[in-house]
Design a protein around this motif. Structure first.
Motif, mmCIF file in Angstrom:
data_model
loop_
_atom_site.group_PDB
_atom_site.id
_atom_site.type_symbol
_atom_site.label_atom_id
_atom_site.label_comp_id
_atom_site.label_asym_id
_atom_site.label_seq_id
_atom_site.Cartn_x
_atom_site.Cartn_y
_atom_site.Cartn_z
ATOM 1 N N THR A 47 0.962 -1.153 0.102
ATOM 2 C CA THR A 47 -0.071 -0.254 0.158
ATOM 3 C C THR A 47 1.029 1.388 -0.014
ATOM 4 O O THR A 47 0.634 2.415 -0.602
ATOM 5 C CB THR A 47 -0.997 0.124 1.275
ATOM 6 N N ILE A 48 1.841 1.170 0.686
ATOM 7 C CA ILE A 48 2.864 2.390 0.775
ATOM 8 C C ILE A 48 3.449 2.442 -0.632
ATOM 9 O O ILE A 48 3.656 3.768 -1.057
ATOM 10 C CB ILE A 48 4.168 2.114 1.973
ATOM 11 N N HIS A 49 4.009 1.480 -1.314
ATOM 12 C CA HIS A 49 4.404 1.837 -2.511
ATOM 13 C C HIS A 49 3.210 2.089 -3.558
ATOM 14 O O HIS A 49 3.771 2.862 -4.418
ATOM 15 C CB HIS A 49 4.946 0.168 -3.008
ATOM 16 N N ASN A 50 2.140 1.546 -3.546
ATOM 17 C CA ASN A 50 1.118 2.106 -4.101
ATOM 18 C C ASN A 50 0.767 3.707 -4.119
ATOM 19 O O ASN A 50 0.682 4.178 -4.935
ATOM 20 C CB ASN A 50 -0.132 1.147 -3.915
ATOM 21 N N VAL A 51 0.894 4.222 -2.863
ATOM 22 C CA VAL A 51 0.576 5.525 -2.462
ATOM 23 C C VAL A 51 1.712 6.352 -2.877
ATOM 24 O O VAL A 51 1.687 7.441 -3.422
ATOM 25 C CB VAL A 51 0.081 5.915 -1.278
ATOM 26 N N PHE A 52 3.103 6.174 -2.521
ATOM 27 C CA PHE A 52 4.232 6.850 -2.604
ATOM 28 C C PHE A 52 5.051 6.362 -3.745
ATOM 29 O O PHE A 52 6.193 7.125 -3.963
ATOM 30 C CB PHE A 52 4.911 6.870 -1.194
ATOM 31 N N GLY A 53 4.849 5.374 -4.485
ATOM 32 C CA GLY A 53 5.772 4.773 -5.548
ATOM 33 C C GLY A 53 6.863 3.740 -5.103
ATOM 34 O O GLY A 53 6.961 2.735 -5.576
ATOM 35 N N ASN A 54 7.558 4.191 -4.011
ATOM 36 C CA ASN A 54 8.280 3.360 -3.420
ATOM 37 C C ASN A 54 8.900 4.178 -2.141
ATOM 38 O O ASN A 54 8.432 5.109 -1.745
ATOM 39 C CB ASN A 54 9.592 3.144 -4.119
ATOM 40 N N VAL A 55 9.934 3.400 -1.094
ATOM 41 C CA VAL A 55 10.222 4.144 -0.071
ATOM 42 C C VAL A 55 10.808 5.309 -0.035
ATOM 43 O O VAL A 55 10.585 6.276 0.599
ATOM 44 C CB VAL A 55 11.334 3.019 0.700
ATOM 45 N N ASP A 56 11.515 5.515 -1.076
ATOM 46 C CA ASP A 56 12.146 7.028 -1.370
ATOM 47 C C ASP A 56 11.162 8.008 -1.432
ATOM 48 O O ASP A 56 11.346 8.922 -1.163
ATOM 49 C CB ASP A 56 13.076 6.665 -2.524
ATOM 50 N N GLY A 57 9.984 7.548 -2.060
ATOM 51 C CA GLY A 57 8.911 8.536 -2.446
ATOM 52 C C GLY A 57 8.318 8.897 -1.388
ATOM 53 O O GLY A 57 7.983 10.029 -0.846
ATOM 54 N N LEU A 58 8.156 7.996 -0.099
ATOM 55 C CA LEU A 58 7.822 8.356 1.090
ATOM 56 C C LEU A 58 8.745 9.096 1.901
ATOM 57 O O LEU A 58 8.339 9.952 2.401
ATOM 58 C CB LEU A 58 7.288 7.007 1.830
#
Length: 196
Positions: A47-58
């Protein structure tokens, strides 16, 4: 086990961002884990990847939120400032780093390409520099222009270096005591040399 239908995408963005910012404040970048953020919000790491693209995006989004918090704190300090607004800028830089050490450090520890920033995040991050440029221009009695912007960014780097040494303990290890006073003195010398 995730609650995929409990929140809209916008709600998920805010939920994950707030949990991530809280974790960053507790652990800094070195202890940051998307898996822990997912656990805190009750969703999967997917879900985090879906919303932010990847951990770097978060992490980028958390750091951008930190810039917004910092700019708000700086504007609040300047709103209550007396005539020595440059001293307030320097003091506010050190105060933010002292009050938010792990979030402040994460901004500088996270390495990403400059062109990786979404434009909206670049605007939020640029607000902090814009405040400094505005105040440096006023101290010099000039309108903000490219030269003032370059000087302002150099002064930020100067204050940042002093602050990083203070936060790490390096300044004290060198036998120096008044790191903030020395940073302010160097800023004043630079402004005087620039005609302020």
């Amino acid at each position: 086990m995730g609650r995929r239908s409990d929140h809209s995408r916008a709600e998920l963005h805010a939920l994950i961002l707030n949990a991530g910012a809280g974790l960053m404040a507790e652990t800094g970048l070195s202890g940051f884990s998307a898996r822990e953020v997912a656990k805190r919000v009750g969703y999967t790491i997917g879900t985090i990847h879906n919303v932010f693209g990847n951990v770097d995006g978060l992490v980028m989004a958390i750091n951008t939120a930190t810039f917004a918090l910092w700019a708000d704190a700086l504007e609040a300090r300047l709103a209550a400032a007396g005539p020595d607004r440059i001293a307030v800028l320097v003091d506010a830089y050190f105060a933010f780093a002292r009050d938010n050490p792990l979030r402040w450090s994460a901004i500088y520890e996270h390495r990403i390409a400059a062109d990786a920033f979404p434009p909206a995040q670049g605007e939020v991050r640029g607000r902090l520099t814009g405040i400094v440029v505005r105040e440096v221009a006023a101290a010099l009695g000039h309108a903000p222009d490219a030269a003032v912007g370059t000087l302002a960014r150099s002064l930020v780097a100067l204050v940042h270096g002093h602050c990083a040494f203070a936060v790490s303990g390096s300044w004290a290890a060198m036998g120096e005591r008044d790191v903030e006073g020395e940073a302010l003195a160097r800023v004043r010398e630079s402004l005087a040399a620039a005609g302020g």
